[in-house]
Design an enzyme around this catalytic site. Structure first.
Site, PDB file in Angstrom:
ATOM      1  CD  GLU A 224      -3.136  -1.041   2.082  1.00  0.00           C
ATOM      2  OE1 GLU A 224      -3.147  -0.104   2.910  1.00  0.00           O
ATOM      3  OE2 GLU A 224      -4.012  -1.917   2.041  1.00  0.00           O
TER       4      GLU A 224
ATOM      5  CD  GLU B 118      -3.841  -5.875   2.898  1.00  0.00           C
ATOM      6  OE1 GLU B 118      -4.768  -5.175   3.372  1.00  0.00           O
ATOM      7  OE2 GLU B 118      -2.629  -5.595   3.026  1.00  0.00           O
TER       8      GLU B 118
END
Length: 502
Positions: free
Chosen positions: A171, A294
């Site tokens: 991220e 995810e």
């Protein structure tokens, strides 16, 4: 009617699509997986025996670690050597608690050995260095007489580990450094260059891809990397019924909130297809895979728990989300090489919840148990059609929300010279049962015993430590013959059928 054509094989379903995710977050690692060798809780080298046994039953193929946001503040040298000498650090992302690094590289790879699964390491690109990343790969996978390999040997591991999957950063558009895609792409190329293959160990390198509908990130990243730099890019997508400030309760929700949740979960298919279309522009030969590393539901934490621990309950609604998501991943297994639900124990949409010596398996666990037969199988053509064989999917309408009533996927494996079909179905309706006719081409016939597993309950039902089997799948055997069978799906249900055809 669900038309199934065993002759039209489409793609291999990578076992890694049924992967899991573990992070130093709340009680995922400590208490959930690792209790230490001196714990009164039965363990093997510090790993909870009950949790390991439950996860092994899922044929867990791959486990991602150490994060998540934690990965880009994790320095691997803090987690090796004698535990009493390991660095104590503040976990700034998750609750501000002190992380003592009792669980580090050796412990994680020991866990993967016990689970018989592939490790998936997330390298610190955000606050780390290229040298740090390079030396971690060397520490884990190199043999010989270097200073780094001798350090590993001093810490008790003579032989190098096998390591395939390496994610470089996490991220990085957000908690991993607030980077622009062009800045990240250049950093990624620099880092991956120094993550070397040692001996026979060959790395599969994953670049940090987009969040949800950030199509520009995919475009900018793919325009700057190619298959010589990356084997795959990641996608993160969470199903959040409300907004990020008020996500909604895990257990106390209205019918409308239920349908909003399922609609948002199903939206991942549109997101996947749009990202893949962008990837195709820059990678027409499909050399770079997509990894949904995810995914899952994200609600408000359970009342009275640490907001930074992301501990939430898990209802039949979550089972429907799981079934729909896995069916979508199966249907796109020509391009999706891995998916990792968040997270494996005690965090977000967990397989397992623990409380001291107690353990419970969530409805999501049951769906993974039911779907495990898809692992390493071959996807075959299946679609809902009317009597004239025109695609005709049943639809549920609730206020302004419309969603498919049926989620499905079908795979085949060869066993003893016969075709074994695994058919997974879910009925998303809160109120209405669904009758599904399963039709094979006239040349085929279902033959012998069909194993039928069914999971259904009221959408808000969940398991507790006092009632751990309130929501549980049950399995029956039925005699199936001919090329047409009818399955009745109760409202809010998930079904898995295994049957030979000839």
């Amino acid at each position: 009617m669900l038309h199934i054509n065993p002759d039209k094989t489409l793609s291999h379903i990578a076992p890694e699509i049924y992967g899991q995710f573990s992070e130093h977050l709340g009680r995922c690692i400590y208490d959930g997986i690792y209790v230490g060798e001196d714990s009164d809780i039965p363990n093997v080298k510090g790993m909870r025996k009950d949790v390991v046994e439950a996860l092994r039953a899922l044929h867990l193929p791959v486990l991602r670690w150490p994060g998540g946001c934690f990965a880009d503040e994790y320095h691997w040298r803090d987690g090796i050597g004698p535990k009493e000498n390991r660095r104590r650090m503040v976990n700034t992302n998750w609750g501000g608690i002190v992380e003592d690094n009792r669980f580090g590289t050796h412990e994680f790879l020991e866990l993967c050995d016990q689970l018989d699964c592939e490790p998936y390491i997330a390298v610190n690109l955000g606050s780390g260095t290229v040298q740090e990343a390079a030396e971690w790969i060397e520490y884990m996978t190199a043999d010989g007489d270097s200073t780094i390999t001798n350090l590993r040997k001093e810490n008790g591991r003579t032989k190098p580990w096998h390591l395939k999957y390496v994610g470089i950063g996490n991220e990085n558009w957000g908690c991993g450094g607030s980077m622009s895609p062009d800045f990240y792409a250049n950093e990624y190329k620099r880092y991956q260059c120094f993550c070397k293959n040692y001996g026979n160990n060959k790395l599969y390198k994953v670049a940090c891809g987009p969040s949800g509908e950030d199509y520009n990130w995919t475009k900018e990243l793919m325009s700057r990397i190619d298959h010589e730099h990356a084997n795959g890019i990641s996608l993160h997508y969470y199903t959040v019924p409300g907004d990020w400030e008020h996500k909604g309760s895990a257990t106390d929700f209205s019918d409308e909130e239920y349908y909003i949740t399922i609609s948002k979960a199903l939206h991942i298919e549109d997101i996947i297809e749009k990202h893949l279309a962008i990837m195709d522009e820059y990678d027409p030969n499909h050399d770079i895979d997509l990894l949904v590393d995810e995914w899952g539901t994200w609600y408000d934490v359970e009342p009275g728990t640490n907001p930074g621990f992301l501990y939430q309950q898990n209802t039949m609604r979550d089972a429907i989300v799981t079934a729909a998501s896995l069916n979508i991943f199966n249907k796109h297994s020509d391009r999706i090489a891995m998916a990792n639900i968040a997270q494996v124990v005690n965090v977000l949409q967990a397989m397992i919840l623990t409380e001291d010596t107690k353990i419970l398996k969530t409805p999501t666990y049951d769906v993974f148990q039911m779907y495990k037969e898809h692992q390493d199988a071959t996807l075959v053509e299946s679609y809902a059609a009317d009597a004239a064989n025109r695609i005709n999917e049943p639809v549920i309408s609730y206020n302004d929300i419309s969603i498919p009533a049926l989620s499905e996927s079908v795979s085949v494996t060869e066993q003893n010279g016969q075709k074994l079909l695994t058919i997974t179905l879910s009925n998303t309706s809160l109120t209405d049962s669904l009758s599904v006719e399963l039709e094979l081409p006239i040349k085929y016939s279902f033959c012998g015993k069909a194993s039928v597993a069914m999971l259904h309950a009221e959408a808000r039902a969940y398991n507790t430590f006092d009632d751990p089997d309130r929501v549980r799948a049950f399995e029956t055997e039925e005699d199936w013959n001919g090329n047409l069978q009818v399955v009745s799906l109760p409202a809010c249900s998930v079904c898995r059928i295994c049957c030979y055809v000839s």
